[in-house]
Design a protein around this motif. Structure first.
Motif, PDB file in Angstrom:
ATOM      1  N   LYS A  90      11.339  -3.225  19.309  1.00 38.60           N
ATOM      2  CA  LYS A  90      12.468  -4.104  19.640  1.00 38.60           C
ATOM      3  C   LYS A  90      13.569  -3.388  20.413  1.00 38.60           C
ATOM      4  O   LYS A  90      14.686  -3.894  20.500  1.00 38.60           O
ATOM      5  CB  LYS A  90      13.072  -4.669  18.344  1.00 38.60           C
ATOM      6  CG  LYS A  90      12.074  -5.324  17.404  1.00 38.60           C
ATOM      7  CD  LYS A  90      11.507  -6.610  17.972  1.00 38.60           C
ATOM      8  CE  LYS A  90      10.604  -7.297  16.960  1.00 38.60           C
ATOM      9  NZ  LYS A  90      10.036  -8.545  17.506  1.00 38.60           N
ATOM     10  N   LEU A  91      13.266  -2.214  20.969  1.00 39.86           N
ATOM     11  CA  LEU A  91      14.304  -1.446  21.649  1.00 39.86           C
ATOM     12  C   LEU A  91      14.732  -2.099  22.972  1.00 39.86           C
ATOM     13  O   LEU A  91      15.726  -1.693  23.563  1.00 39.86           O
ATOM     14  CB  LEU A  91      13.828  -0.012  21.892  1.00 39.86           C
ATOM     15  CG  LEU A  91      13.575   0.807  20.618  1.00 39.86           C
ATOM     16  CD1 LEU A  91      13.129   2.218  20.966  1.00 39.86           C
ATOM     17  CD2 LEU A  91      14.819   0.836  19.731  1.00 39.86           C
ATOM     18  N   LYS A  92      13.963  -3.101  23.420  1.00 40.55           N
ATOM     19  CA  LYS A  92      14.356  -3.876  24.601  1.00 40.55           C
ATOM     20  C   LYS A  92      14.614  -5.329  24.215  1.00 40.55           C
ATOM     21  O   LYS A  92      14.455  -6.243  25.017  1.00 40.55           O
ATOM     22  CB  LYS A  92      13.267  -3.791  25.673  1.00 40.55           C
ATOM     23  CG  LYS A  92      13.088  -2.383  26.247  1.00 40.55           C
ATOM     24  CD  LYS A  92      12.060  -2.366  27.354  1.00 40.55           C
ATOM     25  CE  LYS A  92      11.909  -0.959  27.931  1.00 40.55           C
ATOM     26  NZ  LYS A  92      10.894  -0.911  29.025  1.00 40.55           N
ATOM     27  N   SER A  93      15.033  -5.500  22.982  1.00 43.50           N
ATOM     28  CA  SER A  93      15.300  -6.842  22.457  1.00 43.50           C
ATOM     29  C   SER A  93      16.422  -7.526  23.229  1.00 43.50           C
ATOM     30  O   SER A  93      17.346  -6.868  23.726  1.00 43.50           O
ATOM     31  CB  SER A  93      15.695  -6.725  20.973  1.00 43.50           C
ATOM     32  OG  SER A  93      16.199  -7.944  20.481  1.00 43.50           O
ATOM     33  N   PRO A  94      16.375  -8.860  23.347  1.00 45.38           N
ATOM     34  CA  PRO A  94      17.482  -9.587  23.986  1.00 45.38           C
ATOM     35  C   PRO A  94      18.768  -9.540  23.162  1.00 45.38           C
ATOM     36  O   PRO A  94      19.837  -9.843  23.674  1.00 45.38           O
ATOM     37  CB  PRO A  94      16.941 -11.017  24.088  1.00 45.38           C
ATOM     38  CG  PRO A  94      15.911 -11.112  23.020  1.00 45.38           C
ATOM     39  CD  PRO A  94      15.284  -9.759  22.951  1.00 45.38           C
ATOM     40  N   SER A  95      18.653  -9.121  21.899  1.00 46.57           N
ATOM     41  CA  SER A  95      19.829  -9.022  21.029  1.00 46.57           C
ATOM     42  C   SER A  95      20.448  -7.635  21.122  1.00 46.57           C
ATOM     43  O   SER A  95      19.783  -6.620  20.868  1.00 46.57           O
ATOM     44  CB  SER A  95      19.437  -9.318  19.581  1.00 46.57           C
ATOM     45  OG  SER A  95      20.490  -8.985  18.695  1.00 46.57           O
ATOM     46  N   THR A  96      21.723  -7.578  21.483  1.00 50.81           N
ATOM     47  CA  THR A  96      22.420  -6.294  21.576  1.00 50.81           C
ATOM     48  C   THR A  96      22.469  -5.602  20.222  1.00 50.81           C
ATOM     49  O   THR A  96      22.304  -4.379  20.131  1.00 50.81           O
ATOM     50  CB  THR A  96      23.862  -6.501  22.084  1.00 50.81           C
ATOM     51  OG1 THR A  96      23.818  -7.162  23.352  1.00 50.81           O
ATOM     52  CG2 THR A  96      24.584  -5.174  22.236  1.00 50.81           C
ATOM     53  N   ILE A  97      22.698  -6.368  19.161  1.00 49.48           N
ATOM     54  CA  ILE A  97      22.778  -5.792  17.814  1.00 49.48           C
ATOM     55  C   ILE A  97      21.454  -5.137  17.433  1.00 49.48           C
ATOM     56  O   ILE A  97      21.428  -4.024  16.903  1.00 49.48           O
ATOM     57  CB  ILE A  97      23.151  -6.881  16.786  1.00 49.48           C
ATOM     58  CG1 ILE A  97      24.556  -7.388  17.040  1.00 49.48           C
ATOM     59  CG2 ILE A  97      23.027  -6.341  15.357  1.00 49.48           C
ATOM     60  CD1 ILE A  97      24.972  -8.528  16.124  1.00 49.48           C
ATOM     61  N   ALA A 209      19.504 -14.737  20.023  1.00 52.39           N
ATOM     62  CA  ALA A 209      19.735 -14.214  21.364  1.00 52.39           C
ATOM     63  C   ALA A 209      18.867 -14.940  22.390  1.00 52.39           C
ATOM     64  O   ALA A 209      19.320 -15.250  23.499  1.00 52.39           O
ATOM     65  CB  ALA A 209      19.437 -12.714  21.390  1.00 52.39           C
ATOM     66  N   ARG A 210      17.625 -15.224  22.034  1.00 53.49           N
ATOM     67  CA  ARG A 210      16.733 -15.934  22.965  1.00 53.49           C
ATOM     68  C   ARG A 210      17.219 -17.352  23.209  1.00 53.49           C
ATOM     69  O   ARG A 210      17.183 -17.842  24.340  1.00 53.49           O
ATOM     70  CB  ARG A 210      15.315 -15.975  22.393  1.00 53.49           C
ATOM     71  CG  ARG A 210      14.589 -14.623  22.433  1.00 53.49           C
ATOM     72  CD  ARG A 210      13.103 -14.806  22.191  1.00 53.49           C
ATOM     73  NE  ARG A 210      12.429 -13.505  22.159  1.00 53.49           N
ATOM     74  CZ  ARG A 210      12.105 -12.871  21.052  1.00 53.49           C
ATOM     75  NH1 ARG A 210      12.413 -13.401  19.869  1.00 53.49           N
ATOM     76  NH2 ARG A 210      11.494 -11.698  21.108  1.00 53.49           N
ATOM     77  N   GLN A 211      17.692 -18.012  22.153  1.00 54.01           N
ATOM     78  CA  GLN A 211      18.203 -19.377  22.312  1.00 54.01           C
ATOM     79  C   GLN A 211      19.457 -19.390  23.181  1.00 54.01           C
ATOM     80  O   GLN A 211      19.658 -20.305  23.981  1.00 54.01           O
ATOM     81  CB  GLN A 211      18.490 -19.987  20.940  1.00 54.01           C
ATOM     82  CG  GLN A 211      17.240 -20.312  20.133  1.00 54.01           C
ATOM     83  CD  GLN A 211      17.539 -20.866  18.766  1.00 54.01           C
ATOM     84  OE1 GLN A 211      18.657 -20.733  18.264  1.00 54.01           O
ATOM     85  NE2 GLN A 211      16.554 -21.471  18.117  1.00 54.01           N
ATOM     86  N   ALA A 212      20.287 -18.359  23.022  1.00 55.42           N
ATOM     87  CA  ALA A 212      21.523 -18.292  23.813  1.00 55.42           C
ATOM     88  C   ALA A 212      21.215 -18.032  25.284  1.00 55.42           C
ATOM     89  O   ALA A 212      21.978 -18.467  26.166  1.00 55.42           O
ATOM     90  CB  ALA A 212      22.420 -17.172  23.277  1.00 55.42           C
TER      91      ALA A 212
END
Length: 217
Positions: A90-97, A209-212
């Motif tokens: 998940k190191l390239k996750s769309p979520s900054t957190i 994050a994906r929904q946003a």
């Protein structure tokens, strides 16, 4: 045996050693007339009695309670180290957190492993000296055999190029849980739930994050 699969040998030795210690633990329980109740209730009753003995010892010499606490801290340190599993892809996750938390756990994952081993070593050494004839020593030694091997694989995982290293490392981490359950009871369950909760939070943050980021139709 295939050279790649020889990497399993230390793990198999550790697991076999742990199983022998656990078998002897059950043998001594029955030999002493102890009653092992099925399920968690029996584990919890045994652990409660052990905690009471540790507490009493702490009152008597001023140290038992501290060393018991070190063992509990080690559980949560191990849970934090295992939580890296939820972030490794998940190191390239769309979520900054999620990205930041993943990078943080990656940077301290090995350190947490060494801290866990150190705390368990200190905890166990104290009780080997003061409570050598306590049956719970055997579950503790079984736990230590697995964590020692687990940390050893973690140390060599980037030094030995073998496709099985990560699989063995992860498998030992999972196998360690039931042994810890026998030794530490409810504290292990809390640590496992905490680690699973981290995985749930990763899923929630990623989904949000994906929904946003989805375009409005």
């Amino acid at each position: 045996m295939n050279k790649n699969k020889k990497v399993w040998i230390p793990a198999l030795i550790a697991v076999a050693s742990a199983l022998i210690l656990l078998a002897y633990y059950y043998y001594t329980k029955f030999a002493h007339g102890g009653q092992l109740l099925p399920g968690l209730q029996g584990v919890e009753q045994g652990r409660l009695q052990e905690d009471m003995r540790h507490s009493s010892e702490g009152d008597n010499n001023g140290y038992g309670g501290y060393f018991s606490t070190l063992g509990t801290i080690a559980l949560y340190s191990a849970a934090a180290a295992f939580s890296w599993f939820w972030f490794k892809k998940k190191l390239k996750s769309p979520s900054t957190i999620v990205r930041k938390a993943g990078k943080l756990l990656y940077s301290i994952h090995k350190l947490l492993g060494w801290v866990t081993l150190l705390l368990i070593g200190v905890h166990g050494t104290f009780y080997l000296i003061t409570k050598l004839h306590d049956d719970n020593i055997y579950t503790g030694l079984a736990s230590f055999a697995i964590i020692l091997t687990l940390v050893g694989y973690g140390y060599f995982i980037n030094k030995v190029r073998n496709k099985w290293m990560r699989t063995v490392h992860r498998s030992l981490g999972i196998l360690w849980v039931p042994v810890l359950l026998l030794h530490a009871g409810g504290s292990t369950i809390i640590a496992v739930i905490a680690s699973l909760a981290v995985g749930g939070l990763v899923w929630v943050f990623e989904r949000s994050a994906r929904q946003a980021n989805q375009p409005i139709p």
